[in-house]
Enzyme design. Sequence first.
Site, PDB file in Angstrom:
ATOM      1  CB  SER A 116     105.565   7.339 -60.951  1.00 37.16           C
ATOM      2  OG  SER A 116     104.283   6.780 -61.069  1.00 37.16           O
ATOM      3  CG  HIS A 137     110.079   8.324 -60.650  1.00 41.47           C
ATOM      4  ND1 HIS A 137     109.545   8.982 -59.580  1.00 41.47           N
ATOM      5  CD2 HIS A 137     109.219   8.537 -61.679  1.00 41.47           C
ATOM      6  CE1 HIS A 137     108.415   9.567 -59.956  1.00 41.47           C
ATOM      7  NE2 HIS A 137     108.206   9.310 -61.217  1.00 41.47           N
ATOM      8  CD  GLU A 149     111.906   9.754 -56.556  1.00 39.65           C
ATOM      9  OE1 GLU A 149     111.591  10.431 -55.577  1.00 39.65           O
ATOM     10  OE2 GLU A 149     111.100   9.005 -57.137  1.00 39.65           O
ATOM     11  CG  ASN A 187     105.273  10.719 -57.855  1.00 38.39           C
ATOM     12  OD1 ASN A 187     105.396  11.918 -58.094  1.00 38.39           O
ATOM     13  ND2 ASN A 187     105.232   9.805 -58.805  1.00 38.39           N
TER      14      ASN A 187
HETATM   15  N1  3HC Z   1     109.213  18.757 -72.814  1.00 38.36           N
HETATM   16  C1  3HC Z   1     110.505  19.075 -73.004  1.00 38.36           C
HETATM   17  N2  3HC Z   1     111.031  20.282 -72.683  1.00 38.36           N
HETATM   18  C2  3HC Z   1     110.191  21.191 -72.174  1.00 38.36           C
HETATM   19  C3  3HC Z   1     108.830  20.941 -71.942  1.00 38.36           C
HETATM   20  C4  3HC Z   1     108.337  19.667 -72.294  1.00 38.36           C
HETATM   21  N3  3HC Z   1     107.077  19.324 -72.105  1.00 38.36           N
HETATM   22  N4  3HC Z   1     108.266  22.042 -71.414  1.00 38.36           N
HETATM   23  C5  3HC Z   1     109.245  22.963 -71.316  1.00 38.36           C
HETATM   24  N5  3HC Z   1     110.396  22.446 -71.774  1.00 38.36           N
HETATM   25  C6  3HC Z   1     111.697  23.122 -71.851  1.00 38.36           C
HETATM   26  C7  3HC Z   1     111.669  24.245 -72.859  1.00 38.36           C
HETATM   27  O1  3HC Z   1     112.014  23.777 -74.148  1.00 38.36           O
HETATM   28  C8  3HC Z   1     112.707  25.191 -72.308  1.00 38.36           C
HETATM   29  O2  3HC Z   1     113.993  24.760 -72.727  1.00 38.36           O
HETATM   30  P1  3HC Z   1     115.051  25.870 -73.254  1.00 38.36           P
HETATM   31  O3  3HC Z   1     115.297  26.749 -72.049  1.00 38.36           O
HETATM   32  O4  3HC Z   1     116.250  25.054 -73.656  1.00 38.36           O
HETATM   33  O5  3HC Z   1     114.394  26.571 -74.390  1.00 38.36           O
HETATM   34  C9  3HC Z   1     112.637  24.992 -70.786  1.00 38.36           C
HETATM   35  O6  3HC Z   1     111.944  23.758 -70.594  1.00 38.36           O
HETATM   36  C10 3HC Z   1     111.887  26.095 -70.079  1.00 38.36           C
HETATM   37  O7  3HC Z   1     110.613  26.184 -70.681  1.00 38.36           O
HETATM   38  P2  3HC Z   1     109.767  27.515 -70.743  1.00 38.36           P
HETATM   39  O8  3HC Z   1     110.699  28.691 -70.814  1.00 38.36           O
HETATM   40  O9  3HC Z   1     108.772  27.366 -71.835  1.00 38.36           O
HETATM   41  O10 3HC Z   1     108.892  27.505 -69.424  1.00 38.36           O
HETATM   42  P3  3HC Z   1     109.241  27.683 -67.900  1.00 38.36           P
HETATM   43  O11 3HC Z   1     110.473  28.433 -67.633  1.00 38.36           O
HETATM   44  O12 3HC Z   1     107.957  28.178 -67.345  1.00 38.36           O
HETATM   45  O13 3HC Z   1     109.496  26.196 -67.369  1.00 38.36           O
HETATM   46  C11 3HC Z   1     108.816  24.062 -66.572  1.00 38.36           C
HETATM   47  C12 3HC Z   1     108.621  25.148 -67.636  1.00 38.36           C
HETATM   48  C13 3HC Z   1     110.286  23.583 -66.600  1.00 38.36           C
HETATM   49  C14 3HC Z   1     107.917  22.924 -66.942  1.00 38.36           C
HETATM   50  C15 3HC Z   1     108.499  24.685 -65.156  1.00 38.36           C
HETATM   51  O14 3HC Z   1     107.231  25.256 -65.162  1.00 38.36           O
HETATM   52  C16 3HC Z   1     108.560  23.672 -64.035  1.00 38.36           C
HETATM   53  O15 3HC Z   1     109.620  23.336 -63.525  1.00 38.36           O
HETATM   54  N6  3HC Z   1     107.374  23.144 -63.617  1.00 38.36           N
HETATM   55  C17 3HC Z   1     107.259  22.121 -62.572  1.00 38.36           C
HETATM   56  C18 3HC Z   1     107.512  20.771 -63.179  1.00 38.36           C
HETATM   57  C19 3HC Z   1     107.410  19.681 -62.160  1.00 38.36           C
HETATM   58  O16 3HC Z   1     107.145  19.870 -60.980  1.00 38.36           O
HETATM   59  N7  3HC Z   1     107.626  18.451 -62.636  1.00 38.36           N
HETATM   60  C20 3HC Z   1     107.475  17.254 -61.814  1.00 38.36           C
HETATM   61  C21 3HC Z   1     106.147  16.662 -62.100  1.00 38.36           C
HETATM   62  S1  3HC Z   1     105.802  15.239 -61.105  1.00 38.36           S
HETATM   63  C22 3HC Z   1     106.414  13.961 -62.005  1.00 38.36           C
HETATM   64  O17 3HC Z   1     106.991  14.119 -63.047  1.00 38.36           O
HETATM   65  C23 3HC Z   1     106.216  12.621 -61.397  1.00 38.36           C
HETATM   66  C24 3HC Z   1     105.787  11.592 -62.408  1.00 38.36           C
HETATM   67  O18 3HC Z   1     105.675  10.346 -61.754  1.00 38.36           O
HETATM   68  C25 3HC Z   1     104.519  11.921 -63.154  1.00 38.36           C
END
Ligand code: 3HC
Length: 286
Positions: A116, A137, A149, A187
């Site tokens: 990341s 990424h 990315e 990030n």
């Molecule tokens: N793993 C896999 N799939 C997941 C999951 C997980 N942990 N959490 C949710 N999902 C899937 C569900 O299975 C669902 O799929 P489906 O529509 O096919 O059934 C879909 O995502 C939507 O899930 P939900 O309906 O339960 O929940 P939401 O509509 O609230 O969406 C979310 C959940 C997609 C996580 C949304 O809240 C979101 O986009 N959050 C922001 C995430 C974000 O910003 N990520 C970036 C983080 S920073 C990063 O990654 C950097 C790295 O370096 C750490």
Amino acid sequence: MKVAVIGAGLMGSGIAQTFAQAGYEVKNIDTFKDALAKADENVKKLFEKKVAKGKLTEAQKDEILGRLTYSPRMEDIKGAAVIIEAVPEKIELKKSVFAEIDKLADPEAVIVSNTSGLSISEIAAATNRPNKVMGAHFFYPAPVMKLLELIRGIATDDETYNTMKKMAQKIGKTTVDAPEFPGFIVNRILVPMQNEAAFMVMEGCEPKDVDNAMKLGCNFPMGPLELTDFVGVDIMLGTMKGLYKGFSDSKYRPCPLLENMVKAGYLGKKAGQGFYRYDKDGSIIG
Ligand code: 3HC
């Protein structure tokens, strides 16, 4: 085409799932057998939910799971056209994994780090084929987030970059080219915002107020603190430290509250406690 993903944590298992869903034969490798068992269990649970929701048939679920296998042996990267490393963000660990990959991987394999923000050139220098190494990424949760990315190290050749770019399209991701500087694009912008939100909690703000402000004021799907818990407080702090060290700039000073939380084991959703408390199903209870 066979793909190997090294590391079966939250990111590695999600990346492995993403490739299996897109039709690739995937070997998810981790020397910790417990991590493999947990990854297998989590992915199966997720697919069962999708079947229950009617998003996937039982046959489709079995077909995808049939393409996704687990192994504790690094030797199983043999035969993989693309190898994706997703081990914890520690440069020495990544370098030792890449040195081992170098010994075992097919000569033509494309070797990718899901770092990341660490230096791709430094990771690539642990191999005898830095031209075959690049960064990709993924974002958490990897099967859901559309962005990938792409980061070239100094020595990455065009063939390596183009192979990964084509593969990204096949797994349904949109790519952006990111510079080889700490934090890449997302990030570098996102994590200082999460860090600032932690400073506000340290100053006395309620996490719910900070998160609701950003959700309702900016249309964020999750507030910055909820997101920190979701990704892992330790992971977020590690990235912030990478920015601080990489740029040698005090504007990236990690919030001391995050340090205390990590020391206390308040690692977020995966630990049941972060800025919020969680029940065993991962719902916020306080
Ligand atoms: N793993 C896999 N799939 C997941 C999951 C997980 N942990 N959490 C949710 N999902 C899937 C569900 O299975 C669902 O799929 P489906 O529509 O096919 O059934 C879909 O995502 C939507 O899930 P939900 O309906 O339960 O929940 P939401 O509509 O609230 O969406 C979310 C959940 C997609 C996580 C949304 O809240 C979101 O986009 N959050 C922001 C995430 C974000 O910003 N990520 C970036 C983080 S920073 C990063 O990654 C950097 C790295 O370096 C750490």
